[in-house]
Write an enzyme that holds these catalytic residues in place. Structure first.
Site, PDB file in Angstrom:
ATOM      1  N   ASN A  11       0.824  -1.205   0.000  1.00  0.00           N
ATOM      2  CA  ASN A  11       0.000   0.000   0.000  1.00  0.00           C
ATOM      3  C   ASN A  11       0.853   1.246   0.000  1.00  0.00           C
ATOM      4  O   ASN A  11       2.038   1.214   0.339  1.00  0.00           O
ATOM      5  CB  ASN A  11      -0.873   0.075   1.262  1.00  0.00           C
ATOM      6  CG  ASN A  11      -1.909  -1.015   1.344  1.00  0.00           C
ATOM      7  OD1 ASN A  11      -2.369  -1.521   0.340  1.00  0.00           O
ATOM      8  ND2 ASN A  11      -2.281  -1.367   2.562  1.00  0.00           N
ATOM      9  N   ASP A  13       0.795   4.638   2.225  1.00  0.00           N
ATOM     10  CA  ASP A  13       0.210   5.172   3.455  1.00  0.00           C
ATOM     11  C   ASP A  13       0.119   6.693   3.382  1.00  0.00           C
ATOM     12  O   ASP A  13       1.127   7.370   3.131  1.00  0.00           O
ATOM     13  CB  ASP A  13       1.058   4.788   4.669  1.00  0.00           C
ATOM     14  CG  ASP A  13       0.993   3.302   4.994  1.00  0.00           C
ATOM     15  OD1 ASP A  13       0.112   2.607   4.429  1.00  0.00           O
ATOM     16  OD2 ASP A  13       1.813   2.843   5.796  1.00  0.00           O
ATOM     17  N   ASN A  43       5.611  -3.955   4.403  1.00  0.00           N
ATOM     18  CA  ASN A  43       6.310  -3.557   5.634  1.00  0.00           C
ATOM     19  C   ASN A  43       7.088  -4.724   6.224  1.00  0.00           C
ATOM     20  O   ASN A  43       8.254  -4.588   6.620  1.00  0.00           O
ATOM     21  CB  ASN A  43       5.315  -3.048   6.680  1.00  0.00           C
ATOM     22  CG  ASN A  43       4.730  -1.697   6.333  1.00  0.00           C
ATOM     23  OD1 ASN A  43       5.227  -0.986   5.468  1.00  0.00           O
ATOM     24  ND2 ASN A  43       3.648  -1.342   7.011  1.00  0.00           N
ATOM     25  N   GLU A 138      -4.545  -8.757   4.564  1.00  0.00           N
ATOM     26  CA  GLU A 138      -4.911  -7.627   3.720  1.00  0.00           C
ATOM     27  C   GLU A 138      -5.027  -8.030   2.252  1.00  0.00           C
ATOM     28  O   GLU A 138      -5.145  -7.187   1.378  1.00  0.00           O
ATOM     29  CB  GLU A 138      -3.891  -6.483   3.871  1.00  0.00           C
ATOM     30  CG  GLU A 138      -3.987  -5.783   5.221  1.00  0.00           C
ATOM     31  CD  GLU A 138      -3.059  -4.600   5.361  1.00  0.00           C
ATOM     32  OE1 GLU A 138      -3.303  -3.785   6.259  1.00  0.00           O
ATOM     33  OE2 GLU A 138      -2.075  -4.496   4.595  1.00  0.00           O
ATOM     34  N   GLY A 213       2.964  -4.769  22.685  1.00  0.00           N
ATOM     35  CA  GLY A 213       3.551  -3.446  22.693  1.00  0.00           C
ATOM     36  C   GLY A 213       4.797  -3.367  23.558  1.00  0.00           C
ATOM     37  O   GLY A 213       5.675  -4.225  23.499  1.00  0.00           O
ATOM     38  N   GLY A 216       6.255  -6.328  25.604  1.00  0.00           N
ATOM     39  CA  GLY A 216       6.957  -7.464  25.016  1.00  0.00           C
ATOM     40  C   GLY A 216       6.013  -8.438  24.342  1.00  0.00           C
ATOM     41  O   GLY A 216       5.091  -8.038  23.632  1.00  0.00           O
ATOM     42  N   THR A 240       3.099   3.289  14.305  1.00  0.00           N
ATOM     43  CA  THR A 240       2.756   2.716  12.999  1.00  0.00           C
ATOM     44  C   THR A 240       3.880   1.805  12.508  1.00  0.00           C
ATOM     45  O   THR A 240       5.026   2.211  12.432  1.00  0.00           O
ATOM     46  CB  THR A 240       2.528   3.830  11.962  1.00  0.00           C
ATOM     47  OG1 THR A 240       1.583   4.766  12.477  1.00  0.00           O
ATOM     48  CG2 THR A 240       2.001   3.254  10.663  1.00  0.00           C
ATOM     49  N   ASP A 244       4.392  -4.761  12.309  1.00  0.00           N
ATOM     50  CA  ASP A 244       4.969  -5.320  11.087  1.00  0.00           C
ATOM     51  C   ASP A 244       6.467  -5.565  11.255  1.00  0.00           C
ATOM     52  O   ASP A 244       7.004  -6.563  10.753  1.00  0.00           O
ATOM     53  CB  ASP A 244       4.720  -4.374   9.917  1.00  0.00           C
ATOM     54  CG  ASP A 244       3.251  -4.267   9.552  1.00  0.00           C
ATOM     55  OD1 ASP A 244       2.512  -5.242   9.813  1.00  0.00           O
ATOM     56  OD2 ASP A 244       2.841  -3.231   9.016  1.00  0.00           O
TER      57      ASP A 244
END
Length: 296
Positions: A11, A13, A43, A138, A213, A216, A240, A244
């Site tokens: 994509n 972004d 990504n 996706e 996050g 961990g 962001t 990925d």
């Protein structure tokens, strides 16, 4: 050098910076705008390539200016794009609003939804040549399912990042070697909205790695023991692409064993949030090794 085959989305972004995320029906004055290459598949391919993997991409781009730019970007990143198709439609795009290191995303699949199962059959040799296959959600679900069939046919481990999240069909769940949801996706993926994620991890030993996050990641050993690999404390500016980066790193380092792969994926994800844009902050192998010399 791990040979990673990525089957997934590509994509562009379109990123807006905002003091806060708008509520329904509300207009908020943004503070900045930028365009970055993205898409979960691309990504993750870039993340793995920067970390030393030999990466091949299967995907689909539109015959528009975004498509040309995205193709050039993957080439610059060292990703083999011989199996990236072109369709007579627009390339996929994602509009992303970033506020205080949180983000909200709206994706228009475009050419990504023109990647069909029969296209994978045409390039089946790519599955035979890979060490690890990595995919996301996706592209059409039927295409992801067929990728899992081809990976299994050639005895290759397949990692699936179940995003955007859906309750996973049992036939796909059973074919995947390793599922990598984040904490928000985990219960939805298993159709257990009120479940206890710790118990569910233990019920699927060696099958699931849940990224959490800055905390961990968590997974269960084949013995049923719940394991936690801690995260790294950094000054975050944009989350962001962190997931990925985690997934690309996990695929790149999977031959080292799950514990070491998760440890390195945590560090790579932490490094990525210190920069704006999904791919901009993805670390190189040298940067990752220097960073991991610090205490977690």
């Amino acid at each position: 050098m791990t040979r990673v085959l990525v089957v997934g989305s590509i994509n562009m972004d379109l990123v807006v910076s905002s003091p806060r995320l708008p509520r329904l029906g509300e207009t908020v004055m943004g503070s900045g705008f930028a365009i970055y290459p993205g898409g979960k598949g691309a990504n993750q391919a870039v993340a793995a390539s920067r970390l030393g993997a030999e990466v091949t991409m299967i995907g689909c781009l539109g015959n528009d200016e975004f498509g040309a730019q995205l193709r050039s970007n993957l080439e610059r990143e060292g990703v083999d794009i011989r199996y990236v198709r072109e369709a007579s439609v627009s390339s996929g795009i994602a509009t992303i609003t970033v506020s205080d290191c949180d983000n909200a995303t709206l994706m228009v699949p475009g050419a990504n939804y023109h990647l069909r199962p029969e296209h994978l059959d045409e390039v089946e040799q790519a599955f035979a040549d890979a060490d690890v296959v990595l995919s996301q959600l996706e592209t059409p679900l039927e295409t992801v399912k067929h990728a899992a069939v081809l990976a299994g046919r050639h005895g290759k481990p397949m990692l699936l990042n179940p995003a955007p999240v859906i309750p996973l069909p049992e036939d796909l769940f059973s074919q995947i070697t390793l599922l990598t949801p984040n904490e928000h996706e985990f219960l939805t993926m298993l159709a257990e909205p009120t479940g206890d994620w710790r118990k569910l991890l233990v019920q699927h030993p060696g099958k699931l790695v849940m990224s959490h996050g800055k905390h961990g990641a968590y997974y269960a050993l084949s013995s049923g023991e719940l394991r936690h690999e801690p995260g790294y404390v950094v000054d975050a500016v944009d989350s962001t692409g962190a997931g990925d980066t985690f997934n690309g790193a996990l695929a790149a380092f999977l031959p080292l064993g799950l514990k070491e792969a998760v440890r390195r994926a945590n560090a790579a994800g932490a490094l990525s949030v210190m920069h704006h844009g999904a791919q901009s902050g993805m670390p190189t192998l040298d940067e990752l090794e220097a960073f991991m010399g610090r205490p977690a």
